[in-house]
Motif scaffolding. Structure first.
Motif, PDB file in Angstrom:
ATOM      1  N   PRO A  35       0.807  -1.223   0.000  1.00 23.00           N
ATOM      2  CA  PRO A  35       0.000   0.000   0.000  1.00 23.00           C
ATOM      3  C   PRO A  35       0.843   1.278   0.000  1.00 23.00           C
ATOM      4  CG  PRO A  35       0.042  -0.948   2.192  1.00 23.00           C
ATOM      5  CD  PRO A  35       0.721  -1.936   1.289  1.00 23.00           C
ATOM      6  N   ARG A  36       0.236   2.331  -0.475  1.00 23.14           N
ATOM      7  CA  ARG A  36       0.904   3.626  -0.550  1.00 23.14           C
ATOM      8  C   ARG A  36       1.284   4.136   0.839  1.00 23.14           C
ATOM      9  NH1 ARG A  36      -1.588   8.521  -4.105  1.00 23.14           N
ATOM     10  NH2 ARG A  36      -1.948   6.691  -5.433  1.00 23.14           N
ATOM     11  N   SER A  37       0.470   3.855   1.832  1.00 23.84           N
ATOM     12  CA  SER A  37       0.736   4.339   3.191  1.00 23.84           C
ATOM     13  C   SER A  37       2.035   3.778   3.752  1.00 23.84           C
ATOM     14  CB  SER A  37      -0.424   3.966   4.120  1.00 23.84           C
ATOM     15  OG  SER A  37      -0.596   2.555   4.158  1.00 23.84           O
ATOM     16  N   TYR A  38       2.476   2.628   3.244  1.00 26.56           N
ATOM     17  CA  TYR A  38       3.715   2.011   3.728  1.00 26.56           C
ATOM     18  C   TYR A  38       4.924   2.455   2.916  1.00 26.56           C
ATOM     19  CZ  TYR A  38       6.957  -1.714   5.135  1.00 26.56           C
ATOM     20  OH  TYR A  38       8.033  -2.418   5.608  1.00 26.56           O
ATOM     21  N   ARG A  39       4.682   2.876   1.684  1.00 28.21           N
ATOM     22  CA  ARG A  39       5.779   3.191   0.762  1.00 28.21           C
ATOM     23  C   ARG A  39       6.252   4.625   0.992  1.00 28.21           C
ATOM     24  NH1 ARG A  39       3.337   3.248  -4.027  1.00 28.21           N
ATOM     25  NH2 ARG A  39       1.277   2.438  -3.500  1.00 28.21           N
ATOM     26  N   MET A 248       8.165   1.177  -4.442  1.00 23.82           N
ATOM     27  CA  MET A 248       8.380   2.493  -5.042  1.00 23.82           C
ATOM     28  C   MET A 248       7.193   3.404  -4.744  1.00 23.82           C
ATOM     29  SD  MET A 248      11.193   3.060  -6.866  1.00 23.82           S
ATOM     30  CE  MET A 248      10.768   4.107  -8.242  1.00 23.82           C
ATOM     31  N   PRO A 249       7.448   4.717  -4.573  1.00 27.72           N
ATOM     32  CA  PRO A 249       6.340   5.659  -4.385  1.00 27.72           C
ATOM     33  C   PRO A 249       5.552   5.812  -5.684  1.00 27.72           C
ATOM     34  CG  PRO A 249       8.395   6.846  -4.671  1.00 27.72           C
ATOM     35  CD  PRO A 249       8.760   5.391  -4.583  1.00 27.72           C
ATOM     36  N   PRO A 250       4.370   6.385  -5.633  1.00 25.88           N
ATOM     37  CA  PRO A 250       3.591   6.590  -6.856  1.00 25.88           C
ATOM     38  C   PRO A 250       4.355   7.458  -7.865  1.00 25.88           C
ATOM     39  CG  PRO A 250       2.254   7.019  -4.913  1.00 25.88           C
ATOM     40  CD  PRO A 250       3.658   6.873  -4.437  1.00 25.88           C
ATOM     41  N   LYS A 251       4.210   7.153  -9.140  1.00 19.94           N
ATOM     42  CA  LYS A 251       4.835   7.961 -10.188  1.00 19.94           C
ATOM     43  C   LYS A 251       3.950   9.174 -10.469  1.00 19.94           C
ATOM     44  CE  LYS A 251       4.866   6.769 -14.631  1.00 19.94           C
ATOM     45  NZ  LYS A 251       4.489   7.947 -15.444  1.00 19.94           N
ATOM     46  N   THR A 252       4.524  10.352 -10.353  1.00 18.05           N
ATOM     47  CA  THR A 252       3.794  11.594 -10.589  1.00 18.05           C
ATOM     48  C   THR A 252       4.568  12.459 -11.583  1.00 18.05           C
ATOM     49  OG1 THR A 252       4.898  12.756  -8.780  1.00 18.05           O
ATOM     50  CG2 THR A 252       2.894  11.534  -8.227  1.00 18.05           C
TER      51      THR A 252
END
Length: 549
Positions: A35-39, A248-252
């Motif tokens: 999940p994003r909250s962990y990354r 990896m974090p979200p790609k923005t």
């Protein structure tokens, strides 16, 4: 007891086990989306952590073994051929792992194999981790014998047991270990080599001219293919890279440059460093050959002992060589133990619908590795890797082809990966048939069953057959066996506006934990959602949505 009461009893009884399984997987996200909250890490921290595992010493032995037998020219071409294949096939897998935050097993499920079909590839990957754990442990034991006088059997045990405390924890502990030890490892590996070449340029000439024991120094196709087959056994390393890249974090728009750099560098880019180390292994083996003989020349401890002797006082040579070997072994074998435990857990949980805890399989993986070490696998390394590479190539090329051709060109495979039970068919013939055909035929070639002339080309056959049969099967089946249903019963979209997995959270009604949107599906028997792990451990299938496709 009424039917409703009976069903309530069967679905609520496992709650304690489900709660425990959920808590145990929240550090490493076994079997599930990360999940994003962990990354919380930056792309470069993730990349550095992923590349930290490439510190293994096996590359030096692999390169040395190929070079001593086939000569420097054949070895360098073989290394280059294998590196190109590994880079090309690793790129789509690394992208999917980083973009959608899932490991290679979850990617494989939705890329041609099906929910249960990918169990066999999980076992292949787990085998990769304990084979290379054993190889690295053997190298460390050689170092401990030279430096401390430990007998090999005891060195094998020490190299195995010392890893256990380091793999109890997941990504948080591993990232810290890899980031802090990488600079020391690079200094110890590169420094003496630079000095050696600068101080005695003749070593380069001797290296380039070495003919090998089975040749006259000329480059020939059969020798190149045999060498490339051994190198290609490392193709499954992309699975260990993805075990890190999935965090990896979200790609923005703001981070896309560093995001892509990290994915390429730590994904398929690992093979550039790997190929360099294999070439260095050939160089060092030729350098020490006259001193230690052909039996010991492939041993990294002997290679670096000689390199350090050219640079440093004699009293510091062996201690430094031992330190280099121990750091390298720890860096890669925590990854081997970690990734192997995930792969075994994936397979076992899907087949039995029971989650026993990842640490159980840490110990299982280490036990397999220790048996191989005590059996002296180092002495027949080339044969093991040459055979193993056929299965690994067949698997990775099948998945890469499904992503590159079936998803992006033919549009017969769903572009977005799917891994949840109930959403996938049990077995997808596209990947399973392609993998089986490529594995069986290439292994038959490897063992001379199709003639001696074809034997060196078994890795080529594995890659070509997988590449051809995968899209052929997709066309024949018209893509019918990818998805069991196209709707997971939840209105909330899976992806956000940037195409990243949604960070919206929903509570699983079985284990009562919050999970992000891609990790849940609607429940078949309740007006609620169920997380992917609880779906995996649902023995009666009460929560699994019915098929619609």
């Amino acid at each position: 007891m009424s039917t409703t009461e009976s069903r309530r009893t069967t679905t609520e009884a496992p709650r304690t086990a489900a709660d425990q399984a959920a808590k145990e997987t929240l550090e490493d996200y076994t079997l599930r989306f990360a999940p994003r909250s962990y990354r919380r890490w930056t792309p470069m921290v993730v990349a550095t952590t992923a590349l930290g595992g490439i510190a293994y010493m096996a590359d030096f032995s692999i390169g040395a073994g190929i070079g001593l037998v086939h000569g420097t020219g054949n070895a360098l071409v073989a290394i280059a051929v294998a590196a190109v294949v590994i880079f090309i096939t690793g790129f789509p897998l690394a992208y999917y792992g980083a973009r959608y935050n899932i490991d290679l097993d979850l990617i494989t499920r939705g890329s041609g194999f099906g929910y249960y079909g990918s169990v066999v590839t999980s076992v292949i990957f787990a085998s990769f981790t304990f084979i290379f754990f054993a190889l690295e442990g053997s190298i460390m034991a050689q170092g401990l014998k030279l430096g401390l006088g430990l007998p090999l059997w005891l060195g094998y045990a020490v190299s195995t047991l010392m890893v256990i405390p380091l793999v109890v924890y997941g990504m948080k502990a591993l990232s810290t270990l890899q980031v802090w030890t990488t600079p020391i490892w690079l200094l110890l590996m590169v420094g003496p080599l630079v000095y050696l070449i600068a101080n005695d340029p003749g070593t380069v000439d001797r290296f380039l001219a070495y003919p090998g024991t089975n040749g006259d120094g000329a480059v020939n196709t059969a020798s190149v293919m045999l060498g490339a087959g051994v190198c290609l056994s490392l193709i499954a390393q992309i699975g260990e890279q993805i075990d890190y890249l999935r965090f990896m974090p979200p790609k923005t728009e703001a981070n896309k440059r560093t995001w892509w750099t990290a994915v390429v560098m730590a994904g398929p880019g690992w093979v550039l460093l790997g190929a360099l180390k294999q070439a260095i292994g050939v160089f060092l083996a030729v350098y020490v050959l006259a001193e230690v003989g052909p039996a010991a020349a492939p041993e990294p401890i002997q290679q670096f002992r000689s390199a350090f002797e050219a640079v440093m006082p004699s009293w510091v040579v062996i201690p430094l060589a031992v330190v280099l070997v121990v750091i390298s072994q720890i860096k890669i074998n925590v990854t081997n133990a970690y990734s192997g435990s995930l792969a075994w857990t994936n397979s076992f949980t899907r087949v039995t619908r029971h989650y026993p805890g990842r640490m159980v399989f840490v110990l299982v993986n280490l036990a397999f590795a220790l048996v191989l070490m005590e059996a002296d696998m180092f002495s027949f390394l080339g044969s093991i890797l040459g055979f193993y590479s056929n299965c690994a190539i067949a698997w990775v090329v099948t998945v890469a082809t499904d992503i590159g051709i079936n998803k992006c060109v033919l549009k017969l495979s769903p572009l977005q990966p799917e891994f949840r039970r109930g959403m996938l068919h049990a077995v997808n013939p596209v990947g399973v048939v392609a993998f089986a055909a490529a594995s069986v035929l290439s292994i038959a070639m490897y063992f001379h069953l199709l003639g001696d002339a074809l034997q060196p080309y078994s890795p080529v056959a594995a890659a070509v057959i997988a590449f051809v049969v995968t899209p052929l099967m997709a066309v024949v089946t018209k893509g019918r066996y990818y998805l069991r249903r196209t709707d997971d019963g939840i209105d909330e979209p899976l992806l956000d506006a940037d195409g990243n997995p949604s960070a919206a959270t929903l509570d699983c009604h079985v284990c009562h934990q919050p999970y992000e949107r891609p990790d849940v599906a609607a429940c078949a028997t309740h007006d609620a959602v169920v997380c992917s792990l609880c779906l995996s451990t649902d023995k009666l299938g009460d929560h699994v949505l019915p098929a619609t496709a």
